[in-house]
Design an enzyme around this catalytic site. Structure first.
Site, mmCIF file in Angstrom:
data_model
loop_
_atom_site.group_PDB
_atom_site.id
_atom_site.type_symbol
_atom_site.label_atom_id
_atom_site.label_comp_id
_atom_site.label_asym_id
_atom_site.label_seq_id
_atom_site.Cartn_x
_atom_site.Cartn_y
_atom_site.Cartn_z
ATOM 1 N N GLY A 178 0.784 -1.581 0.181
ATOM 2 C CA GLY A 178 -0.040 0.131 0.314
ATOM 3 C C GLY A 178 1.347 1.272 0.222
ATOM 4 O O GLY A 178 1.799 1.074 -0.847
ATOM 5 N N SER A 179 0.164 2.475 0.263
ATOM 6 C CA SER A 179 1.439 3.606 0.802
ATOM 7 C C SER A 179 2.216 3.973 1.082
ATOM 8 O O SER A 179 3.501 4.653 0.455
ATOM 9 C CB SER A 179 0.109 4.302 1.728
ATOM 10 O OG SER A 179 -1.218 5.019 1.426
ATOM 11 N N THR A 180 2.915 2.796 1.465
ATOM 12 C CA THR A 180 4.155 2.219 2.087
ATOM 13 C C THR A 180 4.477 2.526 1.059
ATOM 14 O O THR A 180 6.458 2.998 1.187
ATOM 15 C CB THR A 180 4.629 0.955 3.293
ATOM 16 O OG1 THR A 180 3.171 1.033 3.530
ATOM 17 C CG2 THR A 180 5.257 1.441 4.288
ATOM 18 N N ASN A 207 -5.695 4.122 2.001
ATOM 19 C CA ASN A 207 -5.384 2.722 1.156
ATOM 20 C C ASN A 207 -3.964 2.629 1.405
ATOM 21 O O ASN A 207 -3.581 3.387 1.218
ATOM 22 C CB ASN A 207 -5.731 2.714 -0.066
ATOM 23 C CG ASN A 207 -7.221 1.498 0.305
ATOM 24 O OD1 ASN A 207 -7.437 0.794 0.758
ATOM 25 N ND2 ASN A 207 -7.952 1.922 -0.905
#
Lengths: 599, 90
Positions: free
Chosen positions: A320-322, A599
């Site tokens: 996800g956003s990481t 998300n």
């Protein structure tokens, strides 16, 4: 004369009386009168001579010619083969604390035939059962088993064995073996692993380093005197090799801190599982690696797969956003954007080939730093549209995605990134913010090396290393510095990871929340919240990655569950490692409604 | 003359034989000593392992924290109540 004649008559009468009563006198025996032929005595003489020759020949044969067998037999009467024990190597943490060590113990077994001939009294059985810590009925069943040799219990400690031997139960047999002890128990379980009853590595480092840890027993021939003392060492038949000791990169203190943070977080957020890994930025050593649920390697009676799973290494998830910083870093590095470039993220909804991409809040026109800080999917998608699929794929591959890491840990997964040729535009956009590709937490943490270091990446190590490894440059030092500024802004009251702030230290990082893939579809109720952080920002020392799996409380996002876990972990880790504070801020400001990433 | 040589040689031979017996006897003793020491060494190795294990078990962070909190009433320090001293008094 008469009288003489009478006397002689009377003697002859007496003689004839003797003959009459005892037969013929020996000297006059008619049998002796027969003269034997000479050859018969010669035959006897020859036969005797031949017998002696045979004996002499046999003796000569045994003494001189075929003496090997007899010598061997003779030697076996006083020569013994002695087993030379070899212990399995110990496992230490980086500070020399023992994490795993083998001690001699004994197995207790029984020759059932011997036992049945001389069964023990019920009192002895009761005592034996209590010493072996097993119910009497079970013990009796084993003692009266049909098999001739039955293990009663393995790995019995020496002092207990001494008591058992004192009981003097017939047919009992004890054999030397080793038992592995793990003093740090469940805290280190996923790092160290464990061995089976034969002292063979089964999990984690015990398995990965089985070859060098395992000892090889030797044997030698000795001569013993009548008191059983060894009086001569004839020679080695096999040299014993003790297993090599292993010093891991893990730091017991940091490991304990990480373990506690994860355990408390899983409990607090009602999550299914949690995991964390701490890397040393300078050396690439894994300082801590922890999972919850876990198990006690000393007592593995009720072990489940859930407990055994090493989520840091063997589980993949969509980051996800990481993952956004990698897309942005690539664009910065290629000179397509600068931190000041403004991008219109519109009203929080953006169509890519007919598929919508959403932000949780409309952010309008924002710069690159704000895209990272607010974790805008649309912003990242728009940046990805400036680049070719091949460039992005190369970047992802360079930071280790899709390749099984080569650090010698069993079960390490490669993660998945599809070949760029098959990427559709909407997929490319999705991948830019970490969807549609998967990796392990350890891979994700390692990828952050390029930001924490000056754009280069070093190999990870589970063993303590003395030489600093050579890095491979992925992005320019300038880009890395720009990214660090952005990552620090995420951990601010205005960013998505306001709860990751650590009093006294500047930290940076990125949150991520991924929907779990259940039955091939994205679940709307099950999430993996994660956070990868760098601390302290002024001179990065640690990369800390935290994953909270399926938090079922009201909170489930990376910013809400993983970021605060990171904060406690980082605060304690920095303090424990004596890292000097680099910030004067001791009050943490967390807004009432912290910003959530989409998300 | 030969008789004298024979006597000398015989005496020498007997002496040699006796010294061989003596040397063997001494060797047996020494080997036995080595064995005893080797056994002792093994036992000491085991004791050392045991002590290392004890150290690790007793020095477990979990145990230290528990004792610090429960028996010694200690609390973790926080930056809020820490006075940091920097070089040059900045």
């Amino acid at each position: 004369m008469r009288s003489n004649a009478g006397a002689s008559r009377s003697t002859s009468r007496a003689n004839s009386r003797v003959a009459a009563s005892k037969g013929v006198a020996f000297s006059k025996s008619p049998v002796l009168a027969v003269r034997l032929p000479d050859w018969r005595s010669r035959v006897v003489l020859f036969a005797l001579f031949a017998a002696f020759v045979t004996l002499a020949g046999r003796a000569l044969w045994l003494q001189g010619v075929s003496n090997r067998f007899l010598q061997k037999q003779g030697a076996s009467r006083y020569m013994r083969t002695e087993e030379l024990p070899a212990t399995r190597g110990k496992i230490f943490d980086r500070n020399g604390m023992v994490l795993g060590s083998s001690l001699p113990v004994k197995s207790v077994s029984v020759f059932t035939d011997d036992y049945k001939e001389n069964p023990a009294s019920s009192e002895k059985i009761r005592e034996l059962a209590s010493l072996l810590e097993m119910p009497q009925a079970e013990l009796l069943k084993k003692l009266n088993s049909d098999r001739s040799y039955v293990y009663l219990k393995r790995q019995v400690e020496m002092d207990v064995v001494a008591k058992i031997e004192k009981l003097g139960v017939e047919g009992l047999d004890t054999r030397k073996e080793y038992k592995r002890y793990y003093p740090q128990g469940e805290v280190m379980a996923h790092m160290v692993g464990f061995t089976n009853v034969e002292d063979k590595g089964q999990e984690a480092m015990e398995l990965a380093q089985q070859k060098s840890l395992a000892g090889q027993t030797g044997s030698r021939r000795v001569i013993k005197d009548r008191l059983g003392r060894i009086v001569e060492d004839v020679g080695l038949s096999r040299e014993p090799h003790d297993g090599k000791d292993l010093t891991l990169s893990v730091d017991s203190k940091l490991q304990y801190i990480a373990f506690n943070s994860i355990k408390n977080a899983v409990d607090k957020f009602h999550a299914k599982a949690g995991a964390a890994v701490v890397l040393d930025v300078h050396t690439g050593e894994v300082l801590a690696l922890t999972n919850w649920p876990t198990y006690d390697p000393n007592n593995r009676a009720h072990l489940t797969g859930e407990q055994l799973r090493n989520r840091v290494i063997t589980d993949t998830f969509e980051p996800g956003s990481t993952f956004k910083p990698f897309t942005v870093a690539l664009a910065l590095d290629k000179g397509l954007i600068t931190p000041k470039t403004m991008i219109d993220t519109g009203n929080g909804r953006f169509m890519v080939s007919g598929k919508p991409i959403r932000d949780t809040h409309p952010h309008g026109v924002i710069d690159i730093g704000t895209i990272i800080q607010k974790s805008s999917n649309i912003g990242t998608s728009k940046i990805s549209q400036m680049m070719s699929a091949q460039d992005m794929w190369e970047m992802f591959t360079k930071v280790g995605l899709g390749q099984a890491p080569r650090f010698g840990f069993p079960g390490a997964v490669a993660g998945r990134v599809r070949p760029y040729k098959s990427w559709r535009p909407v997929e490319q956009a999705n991948m830019s913010f970490g969807q549609g590709l998967s990796m392990s937490l350890l891979q994700l943490a390692r990828a952050y090396m390029i930001f924490a270091r000056n754009g280069d990446m070093i190999p990870l190590s589970f063993q303590k290393i003395t030489e600093k490894p050579m890095g491979q440059q992925i992005i320019s030092p300038k880009t890395a510095a720009q990214m660090r500024v952005m990552l620090e802004s995420v951990v601010s009251p205005e960013g998505t990871a306001s709860q990751a702030q650590v009093a006294g230290y500047r930290v940076g990082g990125k949150t991520g929340t991924a929907q779990k893939v259940i039955d091939g579809r994205y679940s709307q109720t099950h999430y993996v919240g994660n956070f990868v952080g760098i601390a302290p920002m002024s001179n990065p020392r640690f990369i800390i990655a935290v994953m909270i799996d399926d938090a079922s409380g009201p909170l489930h996002t990376g910013g809400a569950v993983a970021a605060p876990t990171f904060a406690t972990l980082a605060a304690n880790a920095l303090r424990a490692a004596n890292v000097p504070p680099d910030s004067t801020v001791t009050d943490i400001i967390i807004p009432e409604h912290p910003l959530e990433e989409s998300n | 003359m030969t008789g004298k040589i024979n006597v000398v040689l015989t005496t020498l031979l007997v002496c040699c034989a006796l010294s061989v017996v003596n040397a063997r006897y001494q060797r047996n003793h020494l080997v036995n000593d080595i064995e005893k020491l080797a056994t002792q060494q093994r036992q000491l190795d085991i004791d050392w392992s045991q002590l290392q294990l004890d150290q690790s078990t007793l020095g477990k962070n979990e145990r230290i924290e528990q004792i610090a909190r429960a028996n010694l009433n200690m609390t973790p320090l926080s930056p809020a109540r820490t006075q940091y001293l920097t070089e040059g008094g900045k």
